[in-house]
Design a protein around this motif. Structure first.
Motif, PDB file in Angstrom:
ATOM      1  N   VAL A 130       0.630 -11.935 -43.336  1.00 54.49           N
ATOM      2  CA  VAL A 130       1.000 -10.942 -44.352  1.00 54.49           C
ATOM      3  C   VAL A 130       2.333 -10.291 -43.990  1.00 54.49           C
ATOM      4  O   VAL A 130       3.205 -10.106 -44.844  1.00 54.49           O
ATOM      5  N   MET A 131       2.513  -9.971 -42.711  1.00 53.94           N
ATOM      6  CA  MET A 131       3.769  -9.385 -42.249  1.00 53.94           C
ATOM      7  C   MET A 131       4.942 -10.329 -42.525  1.00 53.94           C
ATOM      8  O   MET A 131       6.022  -9.898 -42.972  1.00 53.94           O
ATOM      9  N   ALA A 132       4.751 -11.608 -42.279  1.00 57.83           N
ATOM     10  CA  ALA A 132       5.827 -12.584 -42.468  1.00 57.83           C
ATOM     11  C   ALA A 132       6.249 -12.664 -43.923  1.00 57.83           C
ATOM     12  O   ALA A 132       7.449 -12.634 -44.247  1.00 57.83           O
ATOM     13  N   VAL A 133       5.287 -12.754 -44.835  1.00 55.17           N
ATOM     14  CA  VAL A 133       5.615 -12.895 -46.256  1.00 55.17           C
ATOM     15  C   VAL A 133       6.250 -11.609 -46.793  1.00 55.17           C
ATOM     16  O   VAL A 133       7.215 -11.646 -47.553  1.00 55.17           O
ATOM     17  N   LEU A 134       5.716 -10.454 -46.395  1.00 59.86           N
ATOM     18  CA  LEU A 134       6.285  -9.185 -46.852  1.00 59.86           C
ATOM     19  C   LEU A 134       7.720  -9.012 -46.353  1.00 59.86           C
ATOM     20  O   LEU A 134       8.601  -8.551 -47.090  1.00 59.86           O
ATOM     21  N   LEU A 135       7.971  -9.377 -45.103  1.00 56.90           N
ATOM     22  CA  LEU A 135       9.320  -9.256 -44.555  1.00 56.90           C
ATOM     23  C   LEU A 135      10.291 -10.177 -45.288  1.00 56.90           C
ATOM     24  O   LEU A 135      11.434  -9.799 -45.566  1.00 56.90           O
ATOM     25  N   CYS A 136       9.832 -11.366 -45.614  1.00 59.77           N
ATOM     26  CA  CYS A 136      10.666 -12.304 -46.376  1.00 59.77           C
ATOM     27  C   CYS A 136      11.020 -11.726 -47.745  1.00 59.77           C
ATOM     28  O   CYS A 136      12.181 -11.770 -48.171  1.00 59.77           O
ATOM     29  N   GLN A 137      10.028 -11.158 -48.434  1.00 61.82           N
ATOM     30  CA  GLN A 137      10.287 -10.589 -49.752  1.00 61.82           C
ATOM     31  C   GLN A 137      11.263  -9.415 -49.664  1.00 61.82           C
ATOM     32  O   GLN A 137      12.181  -9.287 -50.483  1.00 61.82           O
ATOM     33  N   TYR A 138      11.075  -8.553 -48.677  1.00 64.15           N
ATOM     34  CA  TYR A 138      11.926  -7.373 -48.557  1.00 64.15           C
ATOM     35  C   TYR A 138      13.376  -7.771 -48.258  1.00 64.15           C
ATOM     36  O   TYR A 138      14.317  -7.256 -48.869  1.00 64.15           O
ATOM     37  N   LEU A 139      13.559  -8.685 -47.306  1.00 67.52           N
ATOM     38  CA  LEU A 139      14.919  -9.098 -46.962  1.00 67.52           C
ATOM     39  C   LEU A 139      15.588  -9.823 -48.120  1.00 67.52           C
ATOM     40  O   LEU A 139      16.801  -9.717 -48.308  1.00 67.52           O
ATOM     41  N   THR A 140      14.807 -10.555 -48.904  1.00 63.60           N
ATOM     42  CA  THR A 140      15.377 -11.245 -50.057  1.00 63.60           C
ATOM     43  C   THR A 140      15.904 -10.249 -51.081  1.00 63.60           C
ATOM     44  O   THR A 140      17.010 -10.404 -51.622  1.00 63.60           O
TER      45      THR A 140
ATOM     46  N   GLY B 241       4.611   0.540 -43.216  1.00 64.42           N
ATOM     47  CA  GLY B 241       5.973   0.926 -43.546  1.00 64.42           C
ATOM     48  C   GLY B 241       6.712  -0.149 -44.309  1.00 64.42           C
ATOM     49  O   GLY B 241       7.469   0.133 -45.251  1.00 64.42           O
ATOM     50  N   LEU B 242       6.497  -1.409 -43.931  1.00 62.26           N
ATOM     51  CA  LEU B 242       7.146  -2.513 -44.626  1.00 62.26           C
ATOM     52  C   LEU B 242       6.658  -2.617 -46.066  1.00 62.26           C
ATOM     53  O   LEU B 242       7.452  -2.867 -46.988  1.00 62.26           O
ATOM     54  N   TYR B 243       5.360  -2.385 -46.272  1.00 66.23           N
ATOM     55  CA  TYR B 243       4.821  -2.440 -47.633  1.00 66.23           C
ATOM     56  C   TYR B 243       5.427  -1.340 -48.500  1.00 66.23           C
ATOM     57  O   TYR B 243       5.822  -1.577 -49.654  1.00 66.23           O
ATOM     58  N   VAL B 244       5.536  -0.134 -47.947  1.00 71.89           N
ATOM     59  CA  VAL B 244       6.129   0.972 -48.702  1.00 71.89           C
ATOM     60  C   VAL B 244       7.588   0.670 -49.045  1.00 71.89           C
ATOM     61  O   VAL B 244       8.043   0.869 -50.180  1.00 71.89           O
ATOM     62  N   LEU B 245       8.337   0.182 -48.061  1.00 76.59           N
ATOM     63  CA  LEU B 245       9.738  -0.158 -48.306  1.00 76.59           C
ATOM     64  C   LEU B 245       9.865  -1.255 -49.353  1.00 76.59           C
ATOM     65  O   LEU B 245      10.767  -1.218 -50.213  1.00 76.59           O
ATOM     66  N   LEU B 246       8.968  -2.239 -49.306  1.00 74.24           N
ATOM     67  CA  LEU B 246       9.034  -3.353 -50.254  1.00 74.24           C
ATOM     68  C   LEU B 246       8.735  -2.880 -51.666  1.00 74.24           C
ATOM     69  O   LEU B 246       9.420  -3.270 -52.625  1.00 74.24           O
TER      70      LEU B 246
ATOM     71  N   THR C  25      11.363  -3.021 -54.679  1.00 72.24           N
ATOM     72  CA  THR C  25      11.033  -3.738 -55.904  1.00 72.24           C
ATOM     73  C   THR C  25      11.243  -2.847 -57.117  1.00 72.24           C
ATOM     74  O   THR C  25      11.818  -3.264 -58.134  1.00 72.24           O
ATOM     75  N   GLY C  26      10.775  -1.596 -57.026  1.00 73.46           N
ATOM     76  CA  GLY C  26      10.969  -0.662 -58.127  1.00 73.46           C
ATOM     77  C   GLY C  26      12.435  -0.391 -58.388  1.00 73.46           C
ATOM     78  O   GLY C  26      12.880  -0.327 -59.540  1.00 73.46           O
ATOM     79  N   ALA C  27      13.224  -0.239 -57.314  1.00 72.58           N
ATOM     80  CA  ALA C  27      14.661   0.005 -57.482  1.00 72.58           C
ATOM     81  C   ALA C  27      15.357  -1.194 -58.114  1.00 72.58           C
ATOM     82  O   ALA C  27      16.278  -1.038 -58.921  1.00 72.58           O
ATOM     83  N   ALA C  28      14.935  -2.403 -57.756  1.00 69.25           N
ATOM     84  CA  ALA C  28      15.556  -3.607 -58.315  1.00 69.25           C
ATOM     85  C   ALA C  28      15.251  -3.749 -59.804  1.00 69.25           C
ATOM     86  O   ALA C  28      16.075  -4.288 -60.555  1.00 69.25           O
ATOM     87  N   THR C  29      14.082  -3.288 -60.246  1.00 71.72           N
ATOM     88  CA  THR C  29      13.762  -3.372 -61.673  1.00 71.72           C
ATOM     89  C   THR C  29      14.479  -2.296 -62.476  1.00 71.72           C
ATOM     90  O   THR C  29      14.668  -2.439 -63.686  1.00 71.72           O
ATOM     91  N   ALA C  30      14.897  -1.226 -61.810  1.00 73.10           N
ATOM     92  CA  ALA C  30      15.607  -0.152 -62.509  1.00 73.10           C
ATOM     93  C   ALA C  30      17.110  -0.379 -62.540  1.00 73.10           C
ATOM     94  O   ALA C  30      17.787  -0.015 -63.490  1.00 73.10           O
ATOM     95  N   ALA C  31      17.642  -0.965 -61.474  1.00 73.28           N
ATOM     96  CA  ALA C  31      19.089  -1.194 -61.380  1.00 73.28           C
ATOM     97  C   ALA C  31      19.319  -2.590 -60.840  1.00 73.28           C
ATOM     98  O   ALA C  31      19.216  -2.810 -59.632  1.00 73.28           O
ATOM     99  N   PRO C  32      19.579  -3.575 -61.693  1.00 71.90           N
ATOM    100  CA  PRO C  32      19.775  -4.950 -61.211  1.00 71.90           C
ATOM    101  C   PRO C  32      20.999  -5.061 -60.337  1.00 71.90           C
ATOM    102  O   PRO C  32      21.908  -4.239 -60.389  1.00 71.90           O
ATOM    103  N   ALA C  33      21.011  -6.113 -59.518  1.00 70.70           N
ATOM    104  CA  ALA C  33      22.121  -6.331 -58.586  1.00 70.70           C
ATOM    105  C   ALA C  33      23.406  -6.581 -59.352  1.00 70.70           C
ATOM    106  O   ALA C  33      23.399  -7.151 -60.446  1.00 70.70           O
TER     107      ALA C  33
END
Length: 521
Positions: free
Chosen positions: A146-156, A244-249, A253-261
């Motif tokens: 779970v840690m590995a997949v969450l870290l991958c999503q966050y860094l992406t 902490g990683l889950y909260v950051l992710l 995610t919420g910030a990315a849906t509000a303001a696209p890259a």
């Protein structure tokens, strides 16, 4: 909403397999291969449990490699599945508190995630002699996955905005490529410097146990050793890291849906560059354009980065084995790799190939310009790689043969590639995409084309390889000069023939080539 997004991800995964029969076959074969490796490793952990002297340290290393692999490879090298990228939901107005957890859960619906979970659970078999510890190991390995997949999503998500900047992508790719290539020799040197395995595995695992990489996988070893203080510390650290990683992710995610890259901006050009330096002829114009790609397109960076890395790798390998024989073959290897790199030039052009079609440039000029650009880039490294090993080892008798085989390999590779790129195209990473990305459903065609091109080069080099090999065995400089003469005549002849033949095919197939690169998008 959560169930709807998870169902959407399942449908997208299922439909992805229907895109191409070749892709489905490739995925099935690759999945079965990886699954077989996982089963073998799981059985090895199970049946060697009694003889394993480092179960705790090995568990930490396995978990750390899994987390680190997910943190580096998908976000920065091979790319990830972006069908449910958060920015795609910016127009739907979904509450980020709902969308965030849904996208996090959707990240686990993938073949790599499933294989990672199975592999980590299988490694828990090393604790089979202690059932209580094995149960804890199963839970710890699941938490590590779970840690590995969450870290991958966050860094992406965090790297999305930065990847819009071309210089950042090029620098990141270059550094990571150099790191991955040199990782093997570095680890080999560290391990060989240690007198016993415990000299390197103990300190490394002791540090990783308190990091997000190995905190959870340190729990079974601590319980088996009766070290309850370490057990409690690692459990608290793991929970803090994961929470902490889950909260950051979720927030990211919420910030990315509000303001696209931000969108990628086109690079600004200053001056004429290589067009000012080369002749104002069709061949010179093609060569100048190709040279611009060589120095600015990260997809060509692999060939350039391998030039300084191969000597380092061969030197490390020779340092371990006590024999530096491979250093003498750097020249021919450089020639083959650099010459082969232009076999996909038309595919790399993509829609820009329309410039060549619409201007009506002759096929011979197109082939000659691309070969000339590669020659200008590769000739100096090639000569250094062919000359320096013999000079530094004071074996000047082999210098003519090394030069002959190296130059022949380079010229023959350029000639064969000039023909291949005019006849065959295959899907490659598009301009601006990750250079390591492999487009789906194209692996078999790419493999067959590259295998045929390389095989043709090897066969055509036989007239040079025979006198070179005999001269090497007898330490004959005369045969070396013979190999040099044959190599120059054969190489120049095949290069000229490749330009002529490839030019004819190019002129006959220019519209079809353009159509092919459009379909390969």
């Amino acid at each position: 909403m959560v169930a709807h997004i998870l169902g959407l991800k399942l449908r997208l995964l299922r439909n992805g397999f229907k895109r191409s029969v070749g892709q489905l076959i490739g995925v099935v074969i690759g999945g079965l291969y990886v699954l077989g490796m996982i089963v073998m490793l799981a059985l090895a952990c199970w049946f060697t449990a009694e003889q394993n002297p480092f179960p705790g340290q090995l568990s930490i290393l396995i978990g750390s490699v899994a987390v680190l692999g997910w943190a580096v490879v998908p976000p920065l090298l091979t790319g990830v599945d972006l069908t449910l990228e958060p920015s795609r939901f910016v127009h739907f107005g979904i509450d980020p508190k709902v969308l965030g957890p849904a996208l996090v859960l959707a990240g686990f619906i993938s073949v790599p995630a499933l294989l990672t979970i199975l592999g980590l659970l299988g490694s828990a078999g090393m604790w089979r002699l202690q059932p209580g510890v094995m149960l804890l190991a199963l839970a710890a390995n699941l938490a590590t996955a779970v840690m590995a997949v969450l870290l991958c999503q966050y860094l992406t998500i965090m790297a999305t905005a930065l990847r819009a900047k071309r210089r950042f992508r090029e620098l990141t790719f270059g550094l990571l490529f150099l790191l991955l290539v040199s990782l093997g020799p570095l680890l080999s040197s560290v391990i060989s410097a240690a007198e016993t395995m415990s000299d390197w595995i103990d300190p490394i695992s002791a540090v990783l146990a308190y990091t997000p990489l190995g905190a959870f996988n340190a729990l079974p070893g601590a319980l088996a050793a009766g070290d309850f203080a370490r057990l409690g510390i690692c459990a608290v650290l793991g929970a803090v890291y994961l929470g902490g990683l889950y909260v950051l992710l979720v927030r990211a995610t919420g910030a990315a849906t509000a303001a696209p890259a931000p969108q990628q901006r086109a690079a600004t050009a200053r001056g004429l560059g290589f067009f000012k330096l080369l002749p104002a002829t069709p061949v010179g114009a093609v060569a100048a354009r190709a040279l611009t790609y060589w120095f600015k397109d990260p997809r060509y960076a692999i060939s350039i980065l391998m030039v300084p890395m191969l000597p380092i790798i061969f030197w490390f390998a020779g340092n371990q084995s006590g024999s530096y024989t491979m250093m003498y073959f750097l020249g021919p290897l450089f020639g083959i790799l650099l010459g082969f790199s232009i076999s996909a030039d038309v595919s790399y052009d993509n829609t820009a190939f329309a410039l060549h079609v619409l201007t009506g440039i002759s096929g011979a000029a197109d082939r000659a310009g691309r070969a000339a650009a590669c020659f200008l880039v590769g000739i100096i490294p090639l000569l250094l790689a062919a000359v320096l090993p013999a000079v530094l080892s004071d074996q000047l008798w082999r210098l003519p043969g090394d030069l002959g085989l190296s130059l022949a390999a380079f010229l023959v590779a350029l000639g064969v590639s000039s023909v291949a790129s005019a006849r065959y195209t295959y899907a490659v990473a598009l301009p601006g995409e990750n250079p390591m990305k492999t487009p789906p459903g194209n692996g078999l065609r790419m493999a067959l084309t590259q295998l045929g091109t390389m095989g043709t080069m090897a066969v055509l080099l036989i007239p040079v390889a025979v006198p070179f090999g005999i001269g090497l065995a007898t330490q004959s400089a005369t045969l070396g000069f013979l190999a040099l003469g044959i190599g120059l005549v054969l190489g120049l002849g095949l290069l000229a023939g490749g330009i002529v033949l490839g030019g004819k095919w190019y002129e006959q197939r220019a519209p079809e080539l353009f159509q092919a690169v459009l379909l390969n998008r």
